[in-house]
Design an enzyme around this catalytic site. Sequence first.
Site, mmCIF file in Angstrom:
data_model
loop_
_atom_site.group_PDB
_atom_site.id
_atom_site.type_symbol
_atom_site.label_atom_id
_atom_site.label_comp_id
_atom_site.label_asym_id
_atom_site.label_seq_id
_atom_site.Cartn_x
_atom_site.Cartn_y
_atom_site.Cartn_z
ATOM 1 C CG ASP A 16 -2.144 0.863 1.075
ATOM 2 O OD1 ASP A 16 -2.404 1.350 -0.048
ATOM 3 O OD2 ASP A 16 -2.850 1.050 2.072
ATOM 4 N N GLY A 17 0.325 2.312 -0.512
ATOM 5 C CA GLY A 17 0.992 3.600 -0.489
ATOM 6 C C GLY A 17 0.179 4.576 0.333
ATOM 7 C CD GLU A 76 -1.796 2.545 -3.343
ATOM 8 O OE1 GLU A 76 -1.295 1.402 -3.267
ATOM 9 O OE2 GLU A 76 -2.669 2.947 -2.555
ATOM 10 C CG ASP A 110 -5.566 -0.335 -1.117
ATOM 11 O OD1 ASP A 110 -4.680 0.137 -1.846
ATOM 12 O OD2 ASP A 110 -5.721 0.016 0.069
ATOM 13 C CG HIS A 131 -8.927 2.313 4.189
ATOM 14 N ND1 HIS A 131 -7.867 2.468 5.050
ATOM 15 C CD2 HIS A 131 -8.571 2.927 3.034
ATOM 16 C CE1 HIS A 131 -6.917 3.176 4.452
ATOM 17 N NE2 HIS A 131 -7.312 3.461 3.233
ATOM 18 C CG ASP A 174 -3.472 2.275 5.452
ATOM 19 O OD1 ASP A 174 -3.331 3.037 4.482
ATOM 20 O OD2 ASP A 174 -3.957 2.632 6.544
#
Length: 144
Positions: free
Chosen positions: A9-10, A50, A72, A126, A136
């Site tokens: 994740d970024g 990302e 995501d 999320h 995250d």
Amino acid sequence: MSQWKIWCDGACAPTNPGPCAWGSVIQSPHGDRTEHFGFIQAMGTNNIAELTAAIESLRKIPEEVPVLLCSDSQYTLKGLGEWLPGWIRNGWRTASGSQVANKVLWQALHKEYQARKVTLEWVRGHNGHPENELADRLANRGLQ
């Protein structure tokens, strides 16, 4: 067949664009897990974060092995799985003829992607997915 697994994740905060970082959880075929994160730059975008997360994560995996890359980011996954062949065919231009944004990152990601047997999987962000939530948190730790 056993495979490596990546959840990456970024993060970009407090604004997008703004400071950006990446995070990932990597699981070996034997089940061992490692956590990684890093700061990218003071002024970047979520898309840069990302892409960097995927690049840095894949670089930690041996070449020529099967890898499940979970993200995501529709931008990252659709880019790799759908858009990239057309961009390359069109000289790094989109279907509308404009330059591909983040071209240098896409080229780096393509190189890492080609060096491994990557399967792509989208996870809803999320939404309580344990490894995605951890990635995250790691990305946000990279901002500190």
